[in-house]
Design a protein around this motif. Structure first.
Motif, mmCIF file in Angstrom:
data_model
loop_
_atom_site.group_PDB
_atom_site.id
_atom_site.type_symbol
_atom_site.label_atom_id
_atom_site.label_comp_id
_atom_site.label_asym_id
_atom_site.label_seq_id
_atom_site.Cartn_x
_atom_site.Cartn_y
_atom_site.Cartn_z
ATOM 1 N N ALA A 5 -34.171 14.881 91.954
ATOM 2 C CA ALA A 5 -32.722 14.837 92.074
ATOM 3 C C ALA A 5 -32.238 13.494 91.564
ATOM 4 C CB ALA A 5 -32.310 15.039 93.527
ATOM 5 N N GLY A 6 -30.978 13.429 91.245
ATOM 6 C CA GLY A 6 -30.380 12.207 90.751
ATOM 7 C C GLY A 6 -29.518 12.512 89.554
ATOM 8 N N SER A 7 -29.149 11.475 88.853
ATOM 9 C CA SER A 7 -28.257 11.608 87.716
ATOM 10 C C SER A 7 -28.878 10.938 86.491
ATOM 11 C CB SER A 7 -26.910 10.956 88.055
ATOM 12 O OG SER A 7 -25.986 11.181 87.031
ATOM 13 N N VAL A 8 -28.814 11.636 85.343
ATOM 14 C CA VAL A 8 -29.443 11.163 84.118
ATOM 15 C C VAL A 8 -28.423 11.087 82.994
ATOM 16 C CG1 VAL A 8 -31.227 11.625 82.386
ATOM 17 C CG2 VAL A 8 -31.619 12.261 84.766
ATOM 18 N N LEU A 9 -28.460 9.979 82.261
ATOM 19 C CA LEU A 9 -27.700 9.856 81.022
ATOM 20 C C LEU A 9 -28.662 10.148 79.882
ATOM 21 C CD1 LEU A 9 -25.183 9.203 79.380
ATOM 22 C CD2 LEU A 9 -25.858 6.779 79.480
ATOM 23 N N ILE A 10 -28.364 11.193 79.115
ATOM 24 C CA ILE A 10 -29.177 11.597 77.968
ATOM 25 C C ILE A 10 -28.528 11.015 76.712
ATOM 26 C CG2 ILE A 10 -30.053 13.526 76.624
ATOM 27 C CD1 ILE A 10 -29.533 15.249 79.235
ATOM 28 N N VAL A 11 -29.310 10.270 75.936
ATOM 29 C CA VAL A 11 -28.800 9.684 74.700
ATOM 30 C C VAL A 11 -29.603 10.259 73.542
ATOM 31 C CG1 VAL A 11 -28.132 7.560 73.527
ATOM 32 C CG2 VAL A 11 -28.359 7.566 76.032
ATOM 33 N N GLU A 12 -28.998 11.189 72.845
ATOM 34 C CA GLU A 12 -29.679 11.947 71.786
ATOM 35 C C GLU A 12 -28.626 12.383 70.778
ATOM 36 O OE1 GLU A 12 -31.736 13.797 69.307
ATOM 37 O OE2 GLU A 12 -33.048 13.394 71.009
ATOM 38 N N ASP A 13 -28.867 12.121 69.493
ATOM 39 C CA ASP A 13 -27.855 12.444 68.487
ATOM 40 C C ASP A 13 -27.891 13.890 68.008
ATOM 41 O OD1 ASP A 13 -30.321 11.636 67.187
ATOM 42 O OD2 ASP A 13 -29.228 11.716 65.302
ATOM 43 N N ASP A 14 -28.952 14.622 68.299
ATOM 44 C CA ASP A 14 -29.057 16.017 67.895
ATOM 45 C C ASP A 14 -28.464 16.909 68.991
ATOM 46 O OD1 ASP A 14 -30.440 18.738 67.916
ATOM 47 O OD2 ASP A 14 -31.096 17.942 65.969
ATOM 48 N N PHE A 15 -27.415 17.649 68.639
ATOM 49 C CA PHE A 15 -26.683 18.463 69.598
ATOM 50 C C PHE A 15 -27.588 19.457 70.338
ATOM 51 C CE2 PHE A 15 -24.223 22.349 70.524
ATOM 52 C CZ PHE A 15 -23.291 21.830 71.400
ATOM 53 N N LEU A 16 -28.417 20.186 69.602
ATOM 54 C CA LEU A 16 -29.265 21.200 70.233
ATOM 55 C C LEU A 16 -30.335 20.586 71.133
ATOM 56 C CD1 LEU A 16 -29.657 23.793 67.343
ATOM 57 C CD2 LEU A 16 -28.197 23.938 69.373
ATOM 58 N N ILE A 17 -30.915 19.490 70.703
ATOM 59 C CA ILE A 17 -31.904 18.808 71.552
ATOM 60 C C ILE A 17 -31.232 18.282 72.812
ATOM 61 C CG2 ILE A 17 -33.488 16.843 71.723
ATOM 62 C CD1 ILE A 17 -34.089 17.268 68.727
ATOM 63 N N ASN A 18 -30.023 17.750 72.647
ATOM 64 C CA ASN A 18 -29.266 17.256 73.790
ATOM 65 C C ASN A 18 -29.047 18.361 74.818
ATOM 66 O OD1 ASN A 18 -27.995 15.035 74.941
ATOM 67 N ND2 ASN A 18 -26.859 14.589 73.089
ATOM 68 N N LEU A 19 -28.593 19.530 74.359
ATOM 69 C CA LEU A 19 -28.350 20.641 75.284
ATOM 70 C C LEU A 19 -29.635 21.146 75.924
ATOM 71 C CD1 LEU A 19 -25.602 22.721 73.453
ATOM 72 C CD2 LEU A 19 -25.346 21.157 75.384
ATOM 73 N N THR A 20 -30.706 21.208 75.146
ATOM 74 C CA THR A 20 -32.001 21.651 75.685
ATOM 75 C C THR A 20 -32.488 20.687 76.761
ATOM 76 O OG1 THR A 20 -32.573 22.709 73.591
ATOM 77 C CG2 THR A 20 -34.387 22.202 75.105
ATOM 78 N N LEU A 21 -32.400 19.397 76.475
ATOM 79 C CA LEU A 21 -32.822 18.393 77.450
ATOM 80 C C LEU A 21 -31.951 18.447 78.701
ATOM 81 C CD1 LEU A 21 -34.854 16.183 77.967
ATOM 82 C CD2 LEU A 21 -33.427 14.610 76.683
ATOM 83 N N GLN A 22 -30.670 18.663 78.497
ATOM 84 C CA GLN A 22 -29.764 18.800 79.636
ATOM 85 C C GLN A 22 -30.172 19.992 80.501
ATOM 86 O OE1 GLN A 22 -25.650 19.608 78.582
ATOM 87 N NE2 GLN A 22 -24.953 18.415 80.330
ATOM 88 N N ASP A 23 -30.454 21.126 79.880
ATOM 89 C CA ASP A 23 -30.888 22.313 80.632
ATOM 90 C C ASP A 23 -32.188 22.053 81.386
ATOM 91 O OD1 ASP A 23 -28.707 23.775 79.772
ATOM 92 O OD2 ASP A 23 -29.820 24.859 78.222
ATOM 93 N N LEU A 24 -33.164 21.422 80.719
ATOM 94 C CA LEU A 24 -34.444 21.133 81.367
ATOM 95 C C LEU A 24 -34.249 20.231 82.579
ATOM 96 C CD1 LEU A 24 -36.763 20.466 78.279
ATOM 97 C CD2 LEU A 24 -36.848 22.434 79.827
ATOM 98 N N LEU A 25 -33.450 19.185 82.426
ATOM 99 C CA LEU A 25 -33.243 18.249 83.539
ATOM 100 C C LEU A 25 -32.480 18.893 84.686
ATOM 101 C CD1 LEU A 25 -32.522 15.102 81.395
ATOM 102 C CD2 LEU A 25 -34.378 15.330 83.052
#
Length: 120
Positions: A5-25
């Motif tokens: 649990a917690g809060s994560v800032l994802i810094v990624e310039d690729d839109f699809l990778i960003n969304l995938t990482l967001q979903d995984l987290l």
């Protein structure tokens, strides 16, 4: 698999990778926010103090890459945990900010969960 649990800032310039990482987290219990480059990430970090972790890709456009961003975050916000990811680079331990971790892309949900857990 670890439930975190917690809060994560994802810094990624690729839109699809960003969304995938967001979903995984979010699947393992984190709330997330997204930045597409270091400048956006710093702007977000300057107004929000609720992040536990910053995950940054190495290759990004803008004023600094992910390694420089990680060093900046370590200096400016020392309590934040930092994970650096890349599919192109394998940085040596001596170039990573103290206390940070590296995870090679592509990674599974299980490997991401374990890597984040090791940072705690």
């Amino acid at each position: 698999m670890y439930k975190l649990a917690g809060s994560v800032l994802i810094v990624e310039d690729d839109f699809l990778i960003n969304l995938t990482l967001q979903d995984l987290l979010e699947e393992i219990g984190f709330s997330t926010a997204i930045a597409y480059n270091a400048d956006e990430a710093i702007s977000i970090l300057e107004v929000r103090n609720d992040f536990d972790l910053v995950i940054t890709d190495i290759d990004m456009p803008g004023s600094m890459d992910g390694l420089k961003l990680a060093a900046f975050v370590r200096d400016r916000w020392p309590p934040l945990k930092i994970m650096i990811v890349s599919g192109k680079h394998r940085p040596s331990r001596d170039v990573l900010p103290e206390g940070s971790a590296f995870l090679a892309k592509p990674f599974s949900l299980d490997s991401l969960s374990k890597a984040v857990h090791r940072l705690e």
